[in-house]
Write a protein that holds these residues in place. Structure first.
Motif, PDB file in Angstrom:
ATOM      1  N   THR A   3      52.637  68.133  65.220  1.00  0.00           N
ATOM      2  CA  THR A   3      52.836  69.298  66.090  1.00  0.00           C
ATOM      3  C   THR A   3      52.315  69.031  67.492  1.00  0.00           C
ATOM      4  O   THR A   3      52.948  69.400  68.490  1.00  0.00           O
ATOM      5  N   MET A   4      51.162  68.361  67.579  1.00  0.00           N
ATOM      6  CA  MET A   4      50.633  68.043  68.901  1.00  0.00           C
ATOM      7  C   MET A   4      51.570  67.105  69.649  1.00  0.00           C
ATOM      8  O   MET A   4      51.761  67.247  70.861  1.00  0.00           O
ATOM      9  N   GLY A   5      52.179  66.155  68.917  1.00  0.00           N
ATOM     10  CA  GLY A   5      53.144  65.264  69.562  1.00  0.00           C
ATOM     11  C   GLY A   5      54.332  66.034  70.103  1.00  0.00           C
ATOM     12  O   GLY A   5      54.786  65.802  71.219  1.00  0.00           O
ATOM     13  N   VAL A   6      54.833  66.991  69.295  1.00  0.00           N
ATOM     14  CA  VAL A   6      55.979  67.794  69.746  1.00  0.00           C
ATOM     15  C   VAL A   6      55.603  68.597  70.969  1.00  0.00           C
ATOM     16  O   VAL A   6      56.359  68.657  71.959  1.00  0.00           O
ATOM     17  N   LEU A   7      54.405  69.211  70.945  1.00  0.00           N
ATOM     18  CA  LEU A   7      53.969  70.010  72.093  1.00  0.00           C
ATOM     19  C   LEU A   7      53.846  69.141  73.340  1.00  0.00           C
ATOM     20  O   LEU A   7      54.270  69.542  74.431  1.00  0.00           O
ATOM     21  N   GLY A   8      53.293  67.936  73.167  1.00  0.00           N
ATOM     22  CA  GLY A   8      53.166  67.042  74.310  1.00  0.00           C
ATOM     23  C   GLY A   8      54.526  66.653  74.862  1.00  0.00           C
ATOM     24  O   GLY A   8      54.718  66.594  76.070  1.00  0.00           O
ATOM     25  N   PHE A   9      55.478  66.414  73.961  1.00  0.00           N
ATOM     26  CA  PHE A   9      56.815  66.036  74.421  1.00  0.00           C
ATOM     27  C   PHE A   9      57.467  67.186  75.177  1.00  0.00           C
ATOM     28  O   PHE A   9      58.156  66.985  76.155  1.00  0.00           O
ATOM     29  N   LEU A  10      57.224  68.430  74.718  1.00  0.00           N
ATOM     30  CA  LEU A  10      57.914  69.550  75.345  1.00  0.00           C
ATOM     31  C   LEU A  10      57.234  70.011  76.624  1.00  0.00           C
ATOM     32  O   LEU A  10      57.900  70.458  77.553  1.00  0.00           O
ATOM     33  N   PHE A  11      55.897  69.914  76.685  1.00  0.00           N
ATOM     34  CA  PHE A  11      55.207  70.562  77.795  1.00  0.00           C
ATOM     35  C   PHE A  11      54.875  69.634  78.946  1.00  0.00           C
ATOM     36  O   PHE A  11      54.799  70.083  80.085  1.00  0.00           O
ATOM     37  N   ARG A  12      54.647  68.350  78.660  1.00  0.00           N
ATOM     38  CA  ARG A  12      54.268  67.479  79.767  1.00  0.00           C
ATOM     39  C   ARG A  12      55.501  67.059  80.545  1.00  0.00           C
ATOM     40  O   ARG A  12      56.607  66.983  79.988  1.00  0.00           O
ATOM     41  N   ARG A  13      55.320  66.783  81.847  1.00  0.00           N
ATOM     42  CA  ARG A  13      56.457  66.389  82.658  1.00  0.00           C
ATOM     43  C   ARG A  13      56.460  64.919  83.013  1.00  0.00           C
ATOM     44  O   ARG A  13      57.441  64.399  83.511  1.00  0.00           O
ATOM     45  N   ASN A  14      55.328  64.235  82.773  1.00  0.00           N
ATOM     46  CA  ASN A  14      55.255  62.804  83.035  1.00  0.00           C
ATOM     47  C   ASN A  14      56.000  62.052  81.925  1.00  0.00           C
ATOM     48  O   ASN A  14      55.723  62.262  80.745  1.00  0.00           O
ATOM     49  N   VAL A  15      56.954  61.204  82.308  1.00  0.00           N
ATOM     50  CA  VAL A  15      57.785  60.543  81.300  1.00  0.00           C
ATOM     51  C   VAL A  15      56.949  59.621  80.411  1.00  0.00           C
ATOM     52  O   VAL A  15      57.187  59.508  79.212  1.00  0.00           O
ATOM     53  N   ILE A  16      55.930  58.979  80.999  1.00  0.00           N
ATOM     54  CA  ILE A  16      55.113  58.050  80.211  1.00  0.00           C
ATOM     55  C   ILE A  16      54.332  58.815  79.146  1.00  0.00           C
ATOM     56  O   ILE A  16      54.216  58.375  77.995  1.00  0.00           O
ATOM     57  N   ILE A  17      53.822  60.002  79.505  1.00  0.00           N
ATOM     58  CA  ILE A  17      53.088  60.795  78.510  1.00  0.00           C
ATOM     59  C   ILE A  17      54.039  61.325  77.453  1.00  0.00           C
ATOM     60  O   ILE A  17      53.674  61.457  76.286  1.00  0.00           O
ATOM     61  N   MET A  18      55.308  61.593  77.832  1.00  0.00           N
ATOM     62  CA  MET A  18      56.283  61.998  76.821  1.00  0.00           C
ATOM     63  C   MET A  18      56.503  60.863  75.820  1.00  0.00           C
ATOM     64  O   MET A  18      56.580  61.090  74.616  1.00  0.00           O
TER      65      MET A  18
END
Lengths: 169, 101
Positions: free
Chosen positions: B17-32
């Protein structure tokens, strides 16, 4: 008993590291949190008696993939590096103490609730997770897929080089 | 008290779930991309826990393959990020709209 305490410590640290990865502003800090998370998951594999996968986790994920990430972040010059001259021992120690407290509280709550069905049989698990038993399956039953993975990695390497190469204008 | 399968499954669900949230909320492509690695990692944890509780090696062989595919994906993804960064000089996902118009 040791394994259960270890599980709670590692799980707490893994969750906090994932949160730290989500919330930190600096990409380098984010990558370092993710490395901590990967190490914690490798420790969890050890608590499951899957020693081969734990070693591979540290080698491939924490060793190779995260170095690639950090390398690209520094290549693109996205973030200033964390200042290595002053290591904040106070924050590190307080992080470890906080993780210990979180693990202890979770352990006590889990103990009080007592929501435990079938336990893992340890002898069987140690036999399944060893490198030799995995190799027997990997090189007989899944040998074809193993070769295909080799070709995939070769294609990915060539593709990455071609994509990242500077185009002659 | 014995740590059982349910705890590992719960932990890996939380990490996913944290991975999904990070993918959806962060805007930096590397962090995605790093969030994707987190998701793959939590799936690996599920696979290893189930394989160890059932005494079947197939799940761990699958984890081995997932790690290889994750390495290939990270290499190609980071190469794409470098190529895009050369053109647009940003890694902000909201500013990268190459397919627009």
């Amino acid at each position: 008993m040791t394994v259960s305490i270890l599980f709670f410590v590692l799980a707490a640290a893994a969750l906090t590291a994932a949160l730290g990865m989500l919330l930190s502003r600096n990409p380098v800090t984010s990558a370092l949190w993710l490395i901590l998370n990967l190490f914690c998951v490798a420790g969890l594999y050890l608590t499951l008696n899957a020693e081969f996968i734990a070693v591979i986790q540290v080698l491939v994920y924490a060793g190779a993939i995260m170095v690639l990430f950090l390398f690209v972040i520094m290549l693109l010059n996205l973030a200033s590096l964390p200042d290595l001259k002053r290591i904040e021992w106070k924050r590190i120690i307080s992080f470890m103490l906080g993780m210990g407290l979180l693990a202890m509280l979770t352990f006590i709550i889990a103990h009080a609730l007592d929501v435990m069905p079938d336990p893992l049989s340890l002898d069987l698990a140690a036999e399944t997770g060893s490198a030799s038993s995995l190799a027997k399956v990997l090189f007989t039953q899944y040998a074809m897929i193993f070769e295909v993975i080799g070709i995939l990695l070769l294609a990915a390497t060539i593709g990455a080089v071609v994509i990242a190469k500077r185009k002659p204008v | 008290m014995e740590i059982t399968l349910n705890w590992y499954l719960t932990l890996s669900a939380l990490l996913f779930t944290m991975g999904v949230l990070g993918f959806l909320f962060r805007r930096n492509v590397i962090i995605m991309l790093m969030s994707i690695e987190l998701m793959l990692n939590s799936v690996n944890l599920t696979l290893v826990a189930l394989s160890q509780s059932m005494g079947d090696s197939a799940g761990q062989v699958l984890v081995f393959f997932v790690m290889s595919v994750a390495a290939a994906e990270a290499a190609v993804g980071l190469a794409l990020i470098i190529a895009i960064f050369r053109n647009k000089l940003t890694v902000d996902i909201t500013k990268i709209n190459l397919f627009k118009y």
